[in-house]
Design a protein around this motif. Sequence first.
Motif, short mmCIF file in Angstrom:
data_model
loop_
_atom_site.label_atom_id
_atom_site.label_comp_id
_atom_site.label_asym_id
_atom_site.label_seq_id
_atom_site.Cartn_x
_atom_site.Cartn_y
_atom_site.Cartn_z
N VAL A 128 53.37 26.27 59.45
CA VAL A 128 52.01 25.86 59.78
C VAL A 128 51.01 26.77 59.07
N LYS A 129 51.27 28.07 59.13
CA LYS A 129 50.38 29.04 58.48
C LYS A 129 50.32 28.79 56.97
N LYS A 130 51.47 28.53 56.37
CA LYS A 130 51.52 28.27 54.92
C LYS A 130 50.73 27.00 54.56
N ILE A 131 50.87 25.97 55.39
CA ILE A 131 50.14 24.72 55.13
C ILE A 131 48.64 24.97 55.22
N VAL B 237 48.01 18.24 48.95
CA VAL B 237 48.34 18.60 50.33
C VAL B 237 49.51 17.78 50.86
N LYS B 238 49.55 16.50 50.52
CA LYS B 238 50.67 15.67 50.98
C LYS B 238 52.00 16.08 50.34
N SER B 239 51.94 16.72 49.18
CA SER B 239 53.18 17.11 48.48
C SER B 239 53.73 18.45 48.96
N LEU B 240 53.04 19.11 49.87
CA LEU B 240 53.53 20.39 50.38
C LEU B 240 54.82 20.19 51.18
N ASP B 241 55.56 21.27 51.34
CA ASP B 241 56.83 21.22 52.08
C ASP B 241 56.56 21.40 53.57
N TYR B 242 56.67 20.32 54.32
CA TYR B 242 56.44 20.34 55.77
C TYR B 242 57.77 20.41 56.53
N ILE C 226 42.42 17.40 65.68
CA ILE C 226 43.77 17.15 66.19
C ILE C 226 44.78 18.07 65.50
N VAL C 227 44.64 18.24 64.19
CA VAL C 227 45.52 19.16 63.45
C VAL C 227 45.42 20.56 64.07
N GLU C 228 44.22 21.01 64.30
CA GLU C 228 44.03 22.35 64.87
C GLU C 228 44.60 22.45 66.28
N SER D 75 52.61 14.94 60.97
CA SER D 75 52.01 13.63 61.18
C SER D 75 50.49 13.73 61.27
N ALA D 76 50.01 14.71 62.03
CA ALA D 76 48.57 14.90 62.18
C ALA D 76 47.91 15.26 60.86
N PHE D 77 48.58 16.09 60.07
CA PHE D 77 48.02 16.48 58.78
C PHE D 77 47.96 15.28 57.83
N HIS D 78 48.98 14.46 57.86
CA HIS D 78 48.98 13.27 57.00
C HIS D 78 47.88 12.28 57.43
#
Length: 114
Positions: free
Chosen positions: A4-7, A38-43, A107-109, A52-55
Amino acid sequence: MNCVKKIFEKDSIYGDIRNHASEKAPLSEAIHDYTKNVKSLDYSDCPKEFESAFHKHMDAWLDFRKVSDKYPLLRGELHDIFATIEKSEDSTEFKSRLNQILETWKIVEEISNQ
């Protein structure tokens, strides 16, 4: 929580790039590049709800292009462009789509603090 921190760190970097990319290119292009990165990051090590919230947040940004597409020649820092569009005939749509970005970010936060 390391994932989460990395994202968040990467999102901050890409967000800064997005905010200034619109000084030289259309805002819609800056948003496209930002969301793609951002969508290509490793989740894979993140909680699924966070991913899901980030997407959904990225989808809200992509949806914002329905407004920014109307202003392909506007240049400037993202917030300066926002201030211009907010005073335009597209003000209502702008505020609605910006609100979606803000709500999905909230929501992400919230999920990241669980």
